[in-house]
Enzyme design. Structure first.
Site, PDB file in Angstrom:
ATOM      1  N   GLU A  78       0.798  -1.225   0.000  1.00 54.70           N
ATOM      2  CA  GLU A  78       0.000   0.000   0.000  1.00 54.70           C
ATOM      3  C   GLU A  78       0.831   1.275   0.000  1.00 54.70           C
ATOM      4  OE1 GLU A  78      -0.754  -2.687   1.743  1.00 54.70           O
ATOM      5  OE2 GLU A  78      -2.789  -3.197   1.089  1.00 54.70           O
TER       6      GLU A  78
ATOM      7  N   HIS B 184     -11.062  -4.321  10.239  1.00 50.44           N
ATOM      8  CA  HIS B 184     -11.671  -4.241   8.907  1.00 50.44           C
ATOM      9  C   HIS B 184     -13.010  -3.522   8.892  1.00 50.44           C
ATOM     10  CE1 HIS B 184      -8.695  -7.068   7.368  1.00 50.44           C
ATOM     11  NE2 HIS B 184      -9.210  -6.935   6.173  1.00 50.44           N
TER      12      HIS B 184
HETATM   13  C1  TPP Z   1      -2.368  -4.532   4.170  1.00 53.81           C
HETATM   14  C2  TPP Z   1      -3.440  -5.338   3.590  1.00 53.81           C
HETATM   15  N1  TPP Z   1      -3.719  -5.211   2.285  1.00 53.81           N
HETATM   16  C3  TPP Z   1      -4.687  -5.950   1.723  1.00 53.81           C
HETATM   17  C4  TPP Z   1      -5.414  -6.827   2.468  1.00 53.81           C
HETATM   18  C5  TPP Z   1      -6.526  -7.650   1.842  1.00 53.81           C
HETATM   19  N2  TPP Z   1      -6.090  -9.026   1.766  1.00 53.81           N
HETATM   20  C6  TPP Z   1      -6.430  -9.900   2.717  1.00 53.81           C
HETATM   21  S1  TPP Z   1      -5.727 -11.355   2.479  1.00 53.81           S
HETATM   22  C7  TPP Z   1      -4.961 -10.874   1.078  1.00 53.81           C
HETATM   23  C8  TPP Z   1      -4.102 -11.820   0.335  1.00 53.81           C
HETATM   24  C9  TPP Z   1      -2.954 -12.295   1.153  1.00 53.81           C
HETATM   25  O1  TPP Z   1      -2.373 -13.396   0.571  1.00 53.81           O
HETATM   26  P1  TPP Z   1      -1.253 -14.242   1.283  1.00 53.81           P
HETATM   27  O2  TPP Z   1      -0.398 -13.361   2.108  1.00 53.81           O
HETATM   28  O3  TPP Z   1      -0.577 -15.033   0.241  1.00 53.81           O
HETATM   29  O4  TPP Z   1      -2.033 -15.180   2.298  1.00 53.81           O
HETATM   30  P2  TPP Z   1      -3.065 -16.344   1.976  1.00 53.81           P
HETATM   31  O5  TPP Z   1      -4.414 -15.691   1.998  1.00 53.81           O
HETATM   32  O6  TPP Z   1      -2.731 -16.935   0.680  1.00 53.81           O
HETATM   33  O7  TPP Z   1      -2.938 -17.290   3.117  1.00 53.81           O
HETATM   34  C10 TPP Z   1      -5.274  -9.555   0.804  1.00 53.81           C
HETATM   35  C11 TPP Z   1      -4.809  -8.803  -0.363  1.00 53.81           C
HETATM   36  C12 TPP Z   1      -5.111  -6.915   3.845  1.00 53.81           C
HETATM   37  N3  TPP Z   1      -5.800  -7.723   4.660  1.00 53.81           N
HETATM   38  N4  TPP Z   1      -4.121  -6.186   4.370  1.00 53.81           N
END
Ligand code: TPP
Ligand code: MG
Lengths: 333, 324
Positions: free
Chosen positions: B60, B129
């Site tokens: 971000e 959230h």
């Molecule tokens: C700082 C931030 N940006 C965006 C999000 C929205 N978001 C939640 S989970 C996610 C994907 C994360 O993927 P990963 O780290 O690979 O974990 P996984 O869900 O695959 O276990 C996103 C973009 C968030 N929670 N926090």
């Protein structure tokens, strides 16, 4: 390198007593059944909000935490039911949290993404991607400061690597030789985005290099391989040699959250990974390599199903937190 | 006019501005192939391609910072933050750069950057959230803050945001995406900033709201009507610039004001509105200004606690009753 890790894993397996192996099997089974039941309860409206399931990734939480002592800390993400159960939380307390009840592990205030239990040293699920790494670094600092022989195990997804917090944490933990094990669960996707579309270096464990710490890639569908790698990193951390980065390759069997049908993945890809199901694989190993009798494992399956059913009943019958407590705990009173 | 959702209205605005100006491009997490976490950018990548609809890593601070840089480099970026909660990772670039570059460099540059983000609670998403953070940005000079409450405003305000020259925090509400409304089809349909709208006329009390709370206020006004109280409802639409003139005109007529917002009560944007009313129209008031806002707590997950924490039509009615 992959071969060498496999050999380490094989040796590790033969070091583990039968009771330990069955405990590992039991926990992985518990997590899978728990998550399946959560999906059912979500569909029935008993659980709401965001809900990210761990099915398919059980070997990482269970293998890693088996490589720790009870007094070691765990820090996790919003996909943390598995880590919390593996650290010893009761299915009742976690299920009740998802139901928003006062008997929940965070008293119904946190929900699926914010489980916490200080006694178990499960130091929280954090829903900001990358947000757990600095916390883990700080817990490592507290341990080093106190001079205790504990370690922190920090789980995060591949999606956290592009965050500054990942790089800042690895640098600081390395610089100060903090006892932190950074475990990256690489399931190839952050929501709908493939790792190679988000990260310039797809071999994520190599991000250890610039921070001068050990980095390894393990098969995250092999519970013993994860266990071996974390045990090694924990021993190193306890000796004051600082942090490690472990990349565990895995796959989430469901969508990103309960509201994601995962249309960005092919059915073929999903099938290939289903065949590597970490629980089936471990069961096969127990049956054929360690000659454990099938009824022993079947019984565990039945017992864990019963544990999960009991958790649902408990959660359902538990009271809601009272409205009079809305402002309680904003500050220490 | 077409009856479309708030979400579709935003999508139309983006399409029209992408068509109109080659310098406009979109970037953010999952805005391309996934179509946006709330499907606002759905289908855009198929029409405009990866150059103009750019999926980013989860970064971000740098998404916003790169938006600032691209804007200073002559482009007109529309950056999406998946939710406002993640703007806190980018707040350095928002506050220290986007909002300051023009002034700090003596007016020699400008940052025509739009930062879109959904916000708001009510879906049991828990403490990290469910936030409404407009007050953070309203506090900071140099950046516009827009919060459309209807489909028509979503379109007209977003188009205006993209065409004007200053950085904008464009805050959508998660609960409004599915709400339908009549939206003009004119490609130059713009809703300029700084124009509050009287969305319901009344003579007994002025309810001042923005974003989702406009709808809560309208429900409250209907409930009040049954009790014989005739409420006027104002949608502020933008908090920076703030159209205090429209508010004062109304308050001078009704002599009573209730300000409603979903951010935390303490230090919320509605407190600024109340302060400005007191300063300019103290003598016109017959009763103290009331505020209805979120309780000063991190949002609890439990549904009953969450409902108790959020503003609601009932709470607005009670606030009006207190001063009637
Ligand atoms: C700082 C931030 N940006 C965006 C999000 C929205 N978001 C939640 S989970 C996610 C994907 C994360 O993927 P990963 O780290 O690979 O974990 P996984 O869900 O695959 O276990 C996103 C973009 C968030 N929670 N926090
Ligand atoms: Mg991932």
């Amino acid at each position: 390198m992959a071969l060498e890790r496999e050999r380490i894993a094989e040796r590790a397996m033969y070091r583990l007593a039968e009771g330990e192996l069955l405990e590992i099997y039991r926990l992985m089974t518990l997590i899978r059944r728990f998550e399946d039941k959560v999906a059912e309860m979500y569909t029935r409206g008993k659980i709401t909000g965001f809900c990210h399931l761990y099915a398919g990734e059980e070997a990482i939480a269970v293998g890693a935490i088996h490589g720790l002592y009870d007094k070691d800390y765990v820090v996790s993400t919003y996909r943390e039911h598995g880590h919390c159960l593996a650290k010893g939380a009761s299915a009742r307390a976690v299920m009740a949290e998802l139901f928003g009840k006062s008997t929940g592990i965070s008293k119904g205030r946190g929900g699926s993404m914010h489980l916490f239990d200080p006694v178990l040293r499960f130091m929280g699920g954090y829903a900001i991607v990358g947000g757990g790494l600095p916390i883990a670094t700080g817990l490592g600092l507290a341990i080093a400061y106190r001079g205790d022989p504990e370690v922190v195990c920090c789980f995060f997804g591949d999606g956290a690597l592009p965050q500054g917090a990942f790089h800042e944490s690895l640098n600081m933990a390395s610089l100060w030789k903090l006892p932190v094990i950074f475990v990256c669960e690489n399931n190839f996707y952050g929501m709908g985005t493939l790792v190679q579309n988000a990260i310039c270096q797809e071999e994520l464990y190599r991000f250890a290099d610039p921070y001068k710490i050990p980095g390894v890639r393990v098969d995250g569908m092999d519970v013993i391989e994860v266990y071996a790698a974390v045990s090694e990193a924990a021993a190193r951390a306890r000796e004051g040699k600082g942090p490690s980065l472990i990349e565990a390759i895995t796959y989430r069997f469901r969508g990103h959250s309960m509201s994601d049908p995962a249309e960005y993945r092919s059915k073929r890809e999903e099938r290939i990974w289903q065949e590597r199901d970490p629980i089936k694989r471990f069961r096969h190993l127990l049956l054929h390599e360690r000659k454990i009798a099938a009824p022993v494992l079947d019984r565990i399956d039945q017992e864990e199903s019963a544990v999960v059913d009991d958790a649902v009943k408990f959660a359902d019958e538990s009271p809601e937190p009272p409205l009079s407590e809305l402002t309680k705990n904003v500050y220490v009173e | 006019m077409a009856l479309i959702t708030y979400r579709e209205a935003l999508n139309q605005a983006l399409r029209e501005e992408l068509d109109r100006d080659e310098r406009v491009f979109i970037m953010g997490e999952e805005v391309g192939y996934f179509g946006g976490a709330f499907k606002v950018t759905d289908g855009l990548i198929a029409t405009y391609g990866e150059k103009r609809v750019r999926d980013t890593p989860i970064s971000e601070l740098t998404i916003v910072g790169a938006g600032v840089g691209a804007a200073m480099g002559g482009l007109r970026p529309v950056v999406e933050l998946m939710t406002i909660n993640f703007a806190l990772l980018a707040i350095d670039q928002i506050v220290n750069t986007a909002a300051k570059a023009r002034y700090m460099f003596g007016g020699q540059t400008k940052v025509p950057l739009v930062i879109r983000a959904p916000q708001g609670g009510g879906h049991q998403l828990g403490a990290q959230h469910s936030q409404s953070l407009e007050a953070y940005f309203v506090h900071c000079p140099g950046i516009r803050v827009a919060l459309p409450a209807t489909a028509a405003d979503a379109k007209g305000m977003l188009k205006y945001a993209i065409r004007q020259e200053d950085p904008v925090m464009f805050l959508e509400h998660e609960s409004l995406y599915g709400m339908k409304g009549e939206v003009p089809e004119d490609e130059d349909y713009l809703v300029p900033f700084g124009q509050a709208k009287v969305v319901r006329e009344g003579k007994d009390v002025t309810i001042i709201a923005y974003s989702k709370t406009v709808h809560d206020a309208l429900i409250a006004a209907d409930l009040l009507e049954n009790q014989g109280t005739d409420a006027e409802v104002i949608d502020l639409r933008t908090l920076n610039p703030l159209d205090i003139a429209t508010v004062l005109e109304s308050v001078r007529k009704t002599a009573r004001a209730v300000v409603v917002y979903e951010g935390w009560l303490t230090g919320g944007a509605g407190a600024e509105v109340a302060a400005q009313i007191y300063q300019a129209a103290f003598d016109d008031l017959d009763a103290p200004i009331q505020r209805v806002a979120s309780a000063d707590v991190p949002m609890p997950y439990n549904r009953h606690l969450e409902a108790a924490a959020l503003p609601s039509p009932d709470k607005i009615v009670r606030a009006v009753e207190r001063i009637s």
